[in-house]
Design a protein around this motif. Structure first.
Motif, PDB file in Angstrom:
ATOM      1  N   ALA A 139     -41.821  93.444 -27.619  1.00  0.00           N
ATOM      2  CA  ALA A 139     -40.415  92.752 -28.301  1.00  0.00           C
ATOM      3  C   ALA A 139     -41.316  91.895 -29.363  1.00  0.00           C
ATOM      4  N   ALA A 140     -41.764  90.870 -28.851  1.00  0.00           N
ATOM      5  CA  ALA A 140     -43.140  89.683 -29.156  1.00  0.00           C
ATOM      6  C   ALA A 140     -44.138  90.230 -30.851  1.00  0.00           C
ATOM      7  N   ARG A 141     -44.711  91.718 -29.603  1.00  0.00           N
ATOM      8  CA  ARG A 141     -45.656  92.273 -30.248  1.00  0.00           C
ATOM      9  C   ARG A 141     -45.521  93.456 -32.081  1.00  0.00           C
ATOM     10  N   ALA A 142     -43.966  93.834 -31.194  1.00  0.00           N
ATOM     11  CA  ALA A 142     -43.275  94.217 -32.365  1.00  0.00           C
ATOM     12  C   ALA A 142     -42.955  93.391 -33.622  1.00  0.00           C
ATOM     13  N   ARG A 143     -42.420  92.323 -33.651  1.00  0.00           N
ATOM     14  CA  ARG A 143     -42.098  90.980 -34.106  1.00  0.00           C
ATOM     15  C   ARG A 143     -43.798  90.847 -34.821  1.00  0.00           C
ATOM     16  N   LEU A 144     -44.339  90.561 -34.703  1.00  0.00           N
ATOM     17  CA  LEU A 144     -45.920  90.288 -35.529  1.00  0.00           C
ATOM     18  C   LEU A 144     -46.129  91.357 -36.635  1.00  0.00           C
ATOM     19  N   LEU A 145     -46.060  92.559 -36.665  1.00  0.00           N
ATOM     20  CA  LEU A 145     -46.183  93.364 -36.743  1.00  0.00           C
ATOM     21  C   LEU A 145     -45.062  94.066 -37.656  1.00  0.00           C
ATOM     22  N   SER A 146     -44.087  93.303 -37.311  1.00  0.00           N
ATOM     23  CA  SER A 146     -43.626  93.638 -39.047  1.00  0.00           C
ATOM     24  C   SER A 146     -42.683  92.289 -39.623  1.00  0.00           C
ATOM     25  N   TYR A 147     -43.471  91.265 -39.265  1.00  0.00           N
ATOM     26  CA  TYR A 147     -43.914  90.194 -40.457  1.00  0.00           C
ATOM     27  C   TYR A 147     -44.583  90.018 -41.513  1.00  0.00           C
ATOM     28  N   ALA A 148     -44.138  90.110 -42.723  1.00  0.00           N
ATOM     29  CA  ALA A 148     -45.258  89.745 -43.682  1.00  0.00           C
ATOM     30  C   ALA A 148     -45.853  88.975 -43.752  1.00  0.00           C
ATOM     31  N   TRP A 149     -46.044  87.799 -43.430  1.00  0.00           N
ATOM     32  CA  TRP A 149     -47.441  87.161 -42.608  1.00  0.00           C
ATOM     33  C   TRP A 149     -47.887  86.559 -44.429  1.00  0.00           C
ATOM     34  N   PRO A 150     -47.085  85.718 -45.190  1.00  0.00           N
ATOM     35  CA  PRO A 150     -47.661  85.003 -46.637  1.00  0.00           C
ATOM     36  C   PRO A 150     -48.596  84.447 -46.582  1.00  0.00           C
ATOM     37  N   GLY A 151     -48.921  82.568 -45.308  1.00  0.00           N
ATOM     38  CA  GLY A 151     -49.531  82.518 -45.014  1.00  0.00           C
ATOM     39  C   GLY A 151     -51.495  82.967 -44.532  1.00  0.00           C
ATOM     40  N   ASN A 152     -51.216  84.284 -44.721  1.00  0.00           N
ATOM     41  CA  ASN A 152     -52.277  85.546 -43.529  1.00  0.00           C
ATOM     42  C   ASN A 152     -52.714  85.121 -42.740  1.00  0.00           C
ATOM     43  N   VAL A 153     -53.886  85.540 -42.055  1.00  0.00           N
ATOM     44  CA  VAL A 153     -55.016  85.043 -40.426  1.00  0.00           C
ATOM     45  C   VAL A 153     -53.943  83.510 -40.009  1.00  0.00           C
ATOM     46  N   ARG A 154     -54.367  82.048 -41.597  1.00  0.00           N
ATOM     47  CA  ARG A 154     -53.946  81.527 -40.962  1.00  0.00           C
ATOM     48  C   ARG A 154     -52.449  80.573 -40.457  1.00  0.00           C
ATOM     49  N   GLU A 155     -51.986  80.858 -40.847  1.00  0.00           N
ATOM     50  CA  GLU A 155     -50.341  81.507 -40.470  1.00  0.00           C
ATOM     51  C   GLU A 155     -50.208  82.156 -38.669  1.00  0.00           C
ATOM     52  N   LEU A 156     -50.285  83.175 -38.703  1.00  0.00           N
ATOM     53  CA  LEU A 156     -50.934  83.705 -37.898  1.00  0.00           C
ATOM     54  C   LEU A 156     -51.116  82.267 -36.548  1.00  0.00           C
ATOM     55  N   GLU A 157     -52.405  82.309 -36.420  1.00  0.00           N
ATOM     56  CA  GLU A 157     -53.024  81.477 -35.483  1.00  0.00           C
ATOM     57  C   GLU A 157     -52.209  80.455 -35.454  1.00  0.00           C
ATOM     58  N   HIS A 158     -51.650  79.064 -36.672  1.00  0.00           N
ATOM     59  CA  HIS A 158     -50.368  78.732 -36.325  1.00  0.00           C
ATOM     60  C   HIS A 158     -49.465  78.986 -35.746  1.00  0.00           C
ATOM     61  N   ALA A 159     -49.058  79.750 -35.783  1.00  0.00           N
ATOM     62  CA  ALA A 159     -47.694  80.962 -35.269  1.00  0.00           C
ATOM     63  C   ALA A 159     -48.155  80.792 -33.247  1.00  0.00           C
ATOM     64  N   ILE A 160     -49.225  81.834 -33.381  1.00  0.00           N
ATOM     65  CA  ILE A 160     -49.716  81.522 -31.549  1.00  0.00           C
ATOM     66  C   ILE A 160     -49.706  80.547 -30.917  1.00  0.00           C
ATOM     67  N   TYR A 161     -50.386  79.618 -31.693  1.00  0.00           N
ATOM     68  CA  TYR A 161     -50.829  78.073 -31.339  1.00  0.00           C
ATOM     69  C   TYR A 161     -49.341  77.744 -30.502  1.00  0.00           C
ATOM     70  N   ARG A 162     -48.710  76.964 -31.661  1.00  0.00           N
ATOM     71  CA  ARG A 162     -47.410  76.713 -31.207  1.00  0.00           C
ATOM     72  C   ARG A 162     -46.387  77.573 -30.613  1.00  0.00           C
ATOM     73  N   ALA A 163     -46.463  78.708 -30.745  1.00  0.00           N
ATOM     74  CA  ALA A 163     -45.539  79.776 -29.796  1.00  0.00           C
ATOM     75  C   ALA A 163     -45.977  79.882 -28.099  1.00  0.00           C
ATOM     76  N   VAL A 164     -47.327  79.662 -28.203  1.00  0.00           N
ATOM     77  CA  VAL A 164     -47.865  79.035 -26.969  1.00  0.00           C
ATOM     78  C   VAL A 164     -47.921  77.681 -25.825  1.00  0.00           C
ATOM     79  N   VAL A 165     -47.905  76.519 -27.335  1.00  0.00           N
ATOM     80  CA  VAL A 165     -46.928  75.568 -26.679  1.00  0.00           C
ATOM     81  C   VAL A 165     -45.284  75.245 -26.348  1.00  0.00           C
ATOM     82  N   LEU A 166     -44.817  76.107 -26.751  1.00  0.00           N
ATOM     83  CA  LEU A 166     -43.076  76.470 -26.384  1.00  0.00           C
ATOM     84  C   LEU A 166     -43.015  76.840 -25.411  1.00  0.00           C
ATOM     85  N   ALA A 167     -43.736  77.910 -25.301  1.00  0.00           N
ATOM     86  CA  ALA A 167     -43.914  79.079 -24.180  1.00  0.00           C
ATOM     87  C   ALA A 167     -43.771  77.939 -22.718  1.00  0.00           C
ATOM     88  N   HIS A 168     -44.592  77.659 -23.230  1.00  0.00           N
ATOM     89  CA  HIS A 168     -45.421  76.991 -21.397  1.00  0.00           C
ATOM     90  C   HIS A 168     -44.886  75.674 -21.105  1.00  0.00           C
TER      91      HIS A 168
END
Length: 504
Positions: A390-419
């Motif tokens: 479901a997370a992979r599907a969510r990432l694929l459906s998002y438009a990423w206006p901040g591009n790769v840099r936004e994706l990097e920050h989103a992953i780091y933030r998600a890992v901190v929250l999940a941990h």
């Protein structure tokens, strides 16, 4: 149990047919998975103490984006150190690098696992990994049979690496064909746009042309510049970076060309500029569109004649510098608007490169997400970090206006929250860990003015002050970024702010 001649012939044919290495490698591991009856197989390339997946079958797609360091993965380190087939006990205490990455399998605590190191002579060049949920999955296959498989795969991988090396060398003119590049920057992505970009980088890197790299903010333009430098004959010399947007006009010329003692107040000693620091190497001018027209003229002279003058010095200094320029602006439009010199634009854009935005790169989003998941795992000392479906599907459906840099920050933030919410060091990222919803702008009904009218000029200036103040507040008082947001040249913004009494 030994493989039949027919099976070995089939594997050999898979490695010889096809138009590209990627196709051959994919067919190889797909065939191996069928022949051995395993649940997952992978072909990995070994480079700089890490394994890089080249082809996978039965594994989550983000595995292709991960980089498995020896220090972070004891099983892969054991394979790298072994000179032969490695059969791990079904209940081995060593964590599996694919734990949580085989769809439908929550964990790999008890399973069959075989590693085949791949060699070119005595040099380790890669590995094959085979995993099966049945603990006795590979018991029937002899080590000799697996060695034959490894030999076929090693030969194919060695040929692919040799061809890659020869292609790279043939692009280099004259005596530079003996050039060996330094460790190369990893550019993750298999989308058509990224494959084309990598080909263009290989072509232009071998030349000495100046390159204009354009793309939206956060797409990875600096990474492209590093790849060009590392693939060039200048790779052993410096790559010097200068962000033109962060340069106050008063020091920009000194930063570029240096100054002599006493050239201006505060110049207490001689100082070399970026061009001298990059001599015989490469200079990356990021946000080139922010340079003033006066500096653009001086930059053009360096590109034309190869000499510079330090501020306050009449003497010229010869430099041999390759210039790479990056911008998120449309410089053609800037030329038409008179904010960028046409002659400098044409001098820089002999070989333009466009970095595609993340929204146009399809499944590259998942590969990059896998890469950042693995980086987070190592940085935070976690046992595993995986994305559920479901997370992979969510990432694929998002438009990423901040591009790769936004994706990097989103992953780091998600890992901190999940941990923070997890009981241990196993982190599974789910859609709720990603705050990717852009809040819709509230609908505001127009309100007719009830206050007394004021002179139009006063009202206009008040509006301009509010807009400038808001832009500066949003961009941490960075004038260049605020000017971009307001659609203005930064020098004009400074002048307007001064006229409006917002600057001393």
């Amino acid at each position: 149990m030994s493989f039949s001649v027919n099976v070995l012939a089939k594997i050999a044919l898979e490695l010889q047919s096809g138009i590209g290495h990627q196709d051959r490698f994919q067919r190889l591991i797909t065939t191996l998975r069928q022949v051995l009856g395993c649940d997952a197989s992978a072909l990995l390339r070994y480079e700089a103490r890490q394994f890089i997946p080249l082809a996978i079958d039965g594994l989550a797609q983000d595995v292709l984006g991960r980089r498995f360091t020896l220090e972070g993965h004891p099983r892969l380190e054991a394979i790298a150190r072994a000179g032969d087939v490695v059969r791990f006990p079904a209940d081995s205490d060593l964590p599996d690098p694919y734990d949580g990455l085989i769809p439908g399998q929550e964990d790999l605590h008890v399973h069959a696992c075989v590693g085949l190191p791949l060699f070119a002579g005595q040099t380790l060049i890669g590995a094959l990994t085979l995993d099966g949920m049945d603990p006795h999955q590979f018991d029937a296959f002899s080590d000799e049979s697996l060695r034959l498989i490894a030999a076929l795969a090693a030969g194919a991988l060695d040929n692919a690496l040799l061809i890659e090396k020869l292609e790279r060398q043939n692009l280099l003119p004259g005596p530079s064909t003996t050039f060996e590049p330094v460790t190369r920057t990893q550019m993750i992505g298999l989308s058509p746009g990224m494959v084309q970009l990598k080909k263009e980088i290989e072509i232009v890197a071998a030349s000495d042309l100046n390159v204009l790299i354009d793309g939206e903010t956060g797409t990875g333009k600096e990474l492209v510049a590093k790849a060009i430098h590392e693939g060039s004959p200048r790779a052993a010399n410096p790559l010097v970076y200068l962000n033109c947007a962060a340069l106050p006009e008063s020091v920009a010329e000194s930063e570029l060309f240096g100054h002599v003692k006493g050239a201006f107040t505060g110049a207490i000693s001689h100082r070399s500029g970026k061009f001298e620091a990059a001599d015989n190497g490469t200079l990356l001018l990021d946000e080139i569109g922010e340079l003033s027209l006066a500096l653009q003229a001086k930059l053009l002279r360096v590109l034309q004649y190869g000499d510079i003058q330090r501020v306050g010095d009449d003497r010229s200094i010869r430099v041999d510098v390759r210039v790479l320029a990056a911008t998120n602006r449309d410089l053609r439009e800037e030329v038409i608007a008179g904010r960028f010199r046409a002659d400098l634009f044409h001098r820089l854009s002999v070989f333009p490169l466009h970095v595609p935005p993340l929204r146009e790169r399809g499944d590259d989003v998942i590969l990059l997400a896998g890469y950042y998941c693995e980086q987070c795992r190592l940085r935070l000392g976690l046992s595993r970090v995986v994305l559920n479906a479901a997370a992979r599907a969510r990432l694929l459906s998002y438009a990423w206006p901040g591009n790769v840099r936004e994706l990097e920050h989103a992953i780091y933030r998600a890992v901190v929250l999940a941990h923070a919410a997890a009981a241990g060091d196993d982190v599974v990222l789910e859609p709720q860990h990603f705050n990717l919803e852009a809040a819709p702008a509230p609908h505001v009904e127009p309100v007719l003015p009830t206050a007394p009218l004021q002179p139009l000029r006063d009202a206009t200036e008040a509006f301009q002050r509010r807009q400038i103040a808001a832009a500066l507040d949003q961009h941490q008082h960075n004038w260049a970024a605020s000017a971009r947001a307001l659609g203005m040249d930064v020098a004009n913004l400074h002048r307007l702010a001064k006229r409006l009494g917002m600057k001393a």
